[in-house]
Scaffold this active site. Structure first.
Site, PDB file in Angstrom:
ATOM      1  N   GLY A  11       0.842  -1.194   0.000  1.00  0.00           N
ATOM      2  CA  GLY A  11       0.000   0.000   0.000  1.00  0.00           C
ATOM      3  C   GLY A  11       0.872   1.238   0.000  1.00  0.00           C
ATOM      4  O   GLY A  11       1.715   1.417   0.881  1.00  0.00           O
ATOM      5  N   GLY A  13      -0.514   4.533  -0.515  1.00  0.00           N
ATOM      6  CA  GLY A  13      -1.418   5.673  -0.551  1.00  0.00           C
ATOM      7  C   GLY A  13      -1.010   6.689   0.505  1.00  0.00           C
ATOM      8  O   GLY A  13       0.185   6.889   0.771  1.00  0.00           O
ATOM      9  N   ALA A  17       2.807   6.099   1.664  1.00  0.00           N
ATOM     10  CA  ALA A  17       3.773   7.121   1.231  1.00  0.00           C
ATOM     11  C   ALA A  17       4.271   7.904   2.444  1.00  0.00           C
ATOM     12  O   ALA A  17       5.460   8.265   2.531  1.00  0.00           O
ATOM     13  CB  ALA A  17       3.123   8.053   0.212  1.00  0.00           C
ATOM     14  N   ILE A 138      -2.611   8.984  17.786  1.00  0.00           N
ATOM     15  CA  ILE A 138      -2.624   8.929  19.256  1.00  0.00           C
ATOM     16  C   ILE A 138      -2.166   7.537  19.704  1.00  0.00           C
ATOM     17  O   ILE A 138      -2.723   6.533  19.267  1.00  0.00           O
ATOM     18  CB  ILE A 138      -4.040   9.184  19.835  1.00  0.00           C
ATOM     19  CG1 ILE A 138      -4.604  10.505  19.336  1.00  0.00           C
ATOM     20  CG2 ILE A 138      -3.989   9.171  21.354  1.00  0.00           C
ATOM     21  CD1 ILE A 138      -6.034  10.787  19.814  1.00  0.00           C
ATOM     22  N   ASP A 203     -16.943   3.651  11.035  1.00  0.00           N
ATOM     23  CA  ASP A 203     -15.487   3.789  11.179  1.00  0.00           C
ATOM     24  C   ASP A 203     -15.116   3.900  12.663  1.00  0.00           C
ATOM     25  O   ASP A 203     -14.229   3.193  13.155  1.00  0.00           O
ATOM     26  CB  ASP A 203     -15.037   5.043  10.403  1.00  0.00           C
ATOM     27  CG  ASP A 203     -13.612   5.464  10.713  1.00  0.00           C
ATOM     28  OD1 ASP A 203     -12.691   4.934  10.080  1.00  0.00           O
ATOM     29  OD2 ASP A 203     -13.427   6.327  11.605  1.00  0.00           O
ATOM     30  N   LYS A 207     -13.090   1.148  15.550  1.00  0.00           N
ATOM     31  CA  LYS A 207     -12.030   1.525  16.501  1.00  0.00           C
ATOM     32  C   LYS A 207     -12.455   1.178  17.922  1.00  0.00           C
ATOM     33  O   LYS A 207     -11.665   0.668  18.727  1.00  0.00           O
ATOM     34  CB  LYS A 207     -11.726   3.027  16.371  1.00  0.00           C
ATOM     35  CG  LYS A 207     -11.206   3.400  14.989  1.00  0.00           C
ATOM     36  CD  LYS A 207     -11.270   4.908  14.747  1.00  0.00           C
ATOM     37  CE  LYS A 207     -10.870   5.260  13.323  1.00  0.00           C
ATOM     38  NZ  LYS A 207     -11.159   6.631  12.943  1.00  0.00           N
ATOM     39  N   GLY A 304      -4.629  11.306   8.670  1.00  0.00           N
ATOM     40  CA  GLY A 304      -3.647  12.070   7.909  1.00  0.00           C
ATOM     41  C   GLY A 304      -2.346  11.286   7.775  1.00  0.00           C
ATOM     42  O   GLY A 304      -2.058  10.381   8.565  1.00  0.00           O
TER      43      GLY A 304
HETATM   44  N1  LIG Z   1      -5.617   7.940   5.677  1.00  0.00           N
HETATM   45  C1  LIG Z   1      -5.723   8.008   7.005  1.00  0.00           C
HETATM   46  O1  LIG Z   1      -5.679   9.075   7.596  1.00  0.00           O
HETATM   47  C2  LIG Z   1      -5.865   6.749   7.807  1.00  0.00           C
HETATM   48  C3  LIG Z   1      -5.935   6.846   9.208  1.00  0.00           C
HETATM   49  C4  LIG Z   1      -6.026   5.675   9.980  1.00  0.00           C
HETATM   50  C5  LIG Z   1      -6.065   4.445   9.328  1.00  0.00           C
HETATM   51  N2  LIG Z   1      -6.034   4.396   7.966  1.00  0.00           N
HETATM   52  C6  LIG Z   1      -6.073   3.082   7.325  1.00  0.00           C
HETATM   53  O2  LIG Z   1      -4.899   2.862   6.568  1.00  0.00           O
HETATM   54  C7  LIG Z   1      -5.170   2.054   5.440  1.00  0.00           C
HETATM   55  C8  LIG Z   1      -4.714   2.787   4.189  1.00  0.00           C
HETATM   56  O3  LIG Z   1      -5.371   4.016   4.103  1.00  0.00           O
HETATM   57  P1  LIG Z   1      -4.917   5.138   3.030  1.00  0.00           P
HETATM   58  O4  LIG Z   1      -5.684   6.358   3.410  1.00  0.00           O
HETATM   59  O5  LIG Z   1      -3.439   5.204   2.940  1.00  0.00           O
HETATM   60  O6  LIG Z   1      -5.547   4.520   1.707  1.00  0.00           O
HETATM   61  P2  LIG Z   1      -5.219   4.933   0.190  1.00  0.00           P
HETATM   62  O7  LIG Z   1      -6.434   4.615  -0.576  1.00  0.00           O
HETATM   63  O8  LIG Z   1      -4.643   6.299   0.135  1.00  0.00           O
HETATM   64  O9  LIG Z   1      -4.046   3.919  -0.232  1.00  0.00           O
HETATM   65  C9  LIG Z   1      -4.238   2.539  -0.404  1.00  0.00           C
HETATM   66  C10 LIG Z   1      -3.028   1.956  -1.102  1.00  0.00           C
HETATM   67  O10 LIG Z   1      -3.155   0.540  -1.128  1.00  0.00           O
HETATM   68  C11 LIG Z   1      -3.050   0.083  -2.464  1.00  0.00           C
HETATM   69  N3  LIG Z   1      -3.936  -1.052  -2.631  1.00  0.00           N
HETATM   70  C12 LIG Z   1      -5.225  -1.131  -2.241  1.00  0.00           C
HETATM   71  N4  LIG Z   1      -5.728  -2.331  -2.568  1.00  0.00           N
HETATM   72  C13 LIG Z   1      -4.733  -3.006  -3.198  1.00  0.00           C
HETATM   73  C14 LIG Z   1      -4.648  -4.283  -3.785  1.00  0.00           C
HETATM   74  N5  LIG Z   1      -5.685  -5.114  -3.805  1.00  0.00           N
HETATM   75  N6  LIG Z   1      -3.463  -4.649  -4.338  1.00  0.00           N
HETATM   76  C15 LIG Z   1      -2.419  -3.795  -4.320  1.00  0.00           C
HETATM   77  N7  LIG Z   1      -2.445  -2.578  -3.761  1.00  0.00           N
HETATM   78  C16 LIG Z   1      -3.592  -2.198  -3.224  1.00  0.00           C
HETATM   79  C17 LIG Z   1      -3.456   1.255  -3.345  1.00  0.00           C
HETATM   80  O11 LIG Z   1      -2.881   1.122  -4.635  1.00  0.00           O
HETATM   81  C18 LIG Z   1      -2.869   2.412  -2.546  1.00  0.00           C
HETATM   82  O12 LIG Z   1      -1.500   2.570  -2.859  1.00  0.00           O
HETATM   83  C19 LIG Z   1      -6.676   1.766   5.508  1.00  0.00           C
HETATM   84  O13 LIG Z   1      -6.875   0.548   6.166  1.00  0.00           O
HETATM   85  C20 LIG Z   1      -7.206   2.912   6.339  1.00  0.00           C
HETATM   86  O14 LIG Z   1      -8.402   2.593   7.028  1.00  0.00           O
HETATM   87  C21 LIG Z   1      -5.919   5.507   7.198  1.00  0.00           C
HETATM   88  N1  LIG Z   2     -12.212   9.066   8.124  1.00  0.00           N
HETATM   89  C1  LIG Z   2     -11.546   8.866   9.368  1.00  0.00           C
HETATM   90  C2  LIG Z   2     -10.063   8.710   9.154  1.00  0.00           C
HETATM   91  C3  LIG Z   2      -9.387   7.929  10.222  1.00  0.00           C
HETATM   92  O1  LIG Z   2      -9.953   6.665  10.406  1.00  0.00           O
HETATM   93  C4  LIG Z   2     -11.863  10.068  10.275  1.00  0.00           C
HETATM   94  O2  LIG Z   2     -12.515  11.010   9.828  1.00  0.00           O
HETATM   95  O3  LIG Z   2     -11.489  10.045  11.439  1.00  0.00           O
HETATM   96 NA    NA Z   3      -3.407   5.115  17.542  1.00  0.00          NA
END
Ligand SMILES: NC(=O)c1ccc[n+]([C@@H]2O[C@H](COP(=O)([O-])OP(=O)(O)OC[C@H]3O[C@@H](n4cnc5c(N)ncnc54)[C@H](O)[C@@H]3O)[C@@H](O)[C@H]2O)c1
Ligand SMILES: N[C@@H](CCO)C(=O)O
Ligand code: NA
Length: 428
Positions: A11, A13, A17, A138, A203, A207, A304
């Protein structure tokens, strides 16, 4: 010299990143703190060519995250793809089965499969950690599993969805419409791809399920959570609640009761001078209550790139140091089957009734509440120019079932002009 900890990243994303950025920015600091190098070996995502603003040239590429998970030159898989089932779960199971640690940010997967995945990790003698999945940056899982480890937990509660708190506080601040502010939250990147997961409470409930299991030593029991979102919260009630000294929050509560664990996710009122009542914008806040420590409060960014990747890397560093903390605080085989308590502890309630402006109406409402054993703490009738008199009532603590009986009774009396509104006032 200790061998490097070799990691693979599935991943790329927001979170993935972000993790590469932290690892590249703080390579030396992280090596010093971990006591060994943390070496990113290989990565996987859907698109190999997308520009993510990070340099991936030093890492092997795998098209298939499951192949990534079974590589021989990897000790730990970071799973930040997301999704309850599908590739994320298969890659996680594959890595654990192959004796590799897993760090994930995936609350959906953990809320559904966490107990089983934790058992698999223990069987294989590896760690499964998910700090980033709960309230993002957190360090709340760490606080619970380590800082509070000597306490019997009594209650865990908080605001665990930034989007909802942003919507509720911005509606009040700007007077704007719900739909417009939700659109802002999406534009600002706070909301999930499908914002129903945010505003519907799902969501935050995922948690809460993880915190509840960890606090009370039970298997993860997402299905037990009574979930109500913020879709029906109106600016009228936000403002009236404020007049009565409260703020409306989407509050998750897991509490130990005499007949089991009660888990709720619903809009509640909290005193506006309390830390939860003062919480603004996308910030999260979690309150942990233990029998020896009392109440502790944790506040910070729940989402974030930076905050979430910070939590992912904290788990990775812990594993590099050799820490062996069970996923849910006790070994998975010791987690007890959840004993669900369907009855919320009695609490005061905020009521808003639209009453027909006729002699005797208020007396009949007070009588119906009295017959259900509910005592009125405070009451206010709002100035009005129509035939509908908006009346706000704060009750003393009562059982929800008694309140529902009284409200049903009031509805049969032909004194109300609209469906009554009732919100629990959570003691905090
Ligand atoms: N963004 C946030 O602030 C945040 C906060 C807490 C938890 N999370 C969790 O973190 C995880 C990732 O979130 P994100 O916001 O980075 O998501 P995102 O959509 O930005 O990124 C997902 C990444 O996973 C890759 N991916 C998804 N399915 C795939 C597959 N089947 N095969 C290969 N690659 C695949 C995508 O290409 C992408 O690079 C999720 O479980 C989300 O709930 C995100
Ligand atoms: N969509 C979620 C991101 C973290 O899970 C929020 O607003 O808190
Ligand atoms: Na945490």
């Amino acid at each position: 010299m200790t061998q490097p900890l070799r990691i693979a990243l599935a991943g790329l994303g927001t979170v993935g990143a972000g993790m590469v950025t932290i690892l590249q920015t703080h390579a030396e600091l992280i090596t010093a703190r971990a006591g060994r190098e943390i070496r990113l070996v290989a990565v996987s995502a859907r698109s190999r060519t997308k520009d993510r603003g990070v340099d991936l040239s030093g890492f092997d590429w795998e098209d298939d995250p499951v192949a990534l998970a079974r590589r021989d030159d990897v000790d730990l898989l970071v799973e930040v793809m997301g999704g309850e089932d599908g590739t994320a779960r298969v890659a996680t199971e594959t890595a654990l089965a192959a004796g590799k640690h897993v760090v994930t940010a995936n609350k959906a997967m953990m809320a559904r499969h966490g107990t089983r995945l934790a058992a698999l990790a223990e069987e294989k003698g590896v760690s499964l950690r998910y700090e980033a999945a709960v309230a993002g940056g957190i360090p709340i899982v760490k606080a619970l599993t380590e800082g509070m480890a000597a306490n019997g937990m009594t209650r865990v509660l908080g605001v665990m969805n930034g989007t909802c708190n942003y919507i509720l506080t911005e509606m009040e601040r700007t007077g704007g419409a719900y739909a417009d502010i939700l659109a802002d939250a999406q534009r600002l990147g706070y909301a999930e791809a499908d914002p129903t997961f945010d505003v519907g409470g799902f969501d935050a409930a995922q948690k809460l399920a993880l915190l509840s299991a960890t606090a009370f030593g039970t298997e993860v029991d997402y299905d037990a959570i009574q979930i109500e979102g913020i879709e029906r919260v109106t600016l009228t009630d936000i403002r009236h609640a404020r007049e009565m000294g409260y703020a409306i929050k989407l509050l998750g509560v897991a509490a130990l009761t005499p007949d089991g664990v009660e888990q709720r996710m619903q809009p509640c009122l909290v005193p506006d001078h309390s830390p939860l009542g003062q919480l603004e914008g996308v910030t999260n806040m979690v309150v942990l209550e233990g029998d020896f420590i009392g109440r502790t409060v944790y506040q910070g960014p729940g989402a974030g790139a930076g905050p979430t990747a910070s939590a992912v890397m904290a788990d990775v560093i812990d594993i590099a140091r050799g820490a062996k903390v069970p996923s849910f605080g006790v070994p998975a085989r010791m987690l007890s089957a959840p004993q669900r308590s369907g009855l919320a502890a009695p609490a005061p309630y905020y009521l808003r009734l639209g009453l027909a402006d006729r002699p005797g109406t208020l007396a009949r409402v007070a009588d119906a509440l009295g017959r259900a054993g509910i005592s009125i703490d405070r009451m206010r009738q709002i100035q009005h120019e129509t035939d509908e008199a908006p009346v706000l009532i704060v009750t003393h603590a009562c059982a929800r079932a008694d309140l529902d009986r009284a409200l049903a009774d009031i509805m049969t009396m032909d004194v109300t002009t609209a469906e009554p509104v009732a919100y629990r006032i959570e003691p905090v």
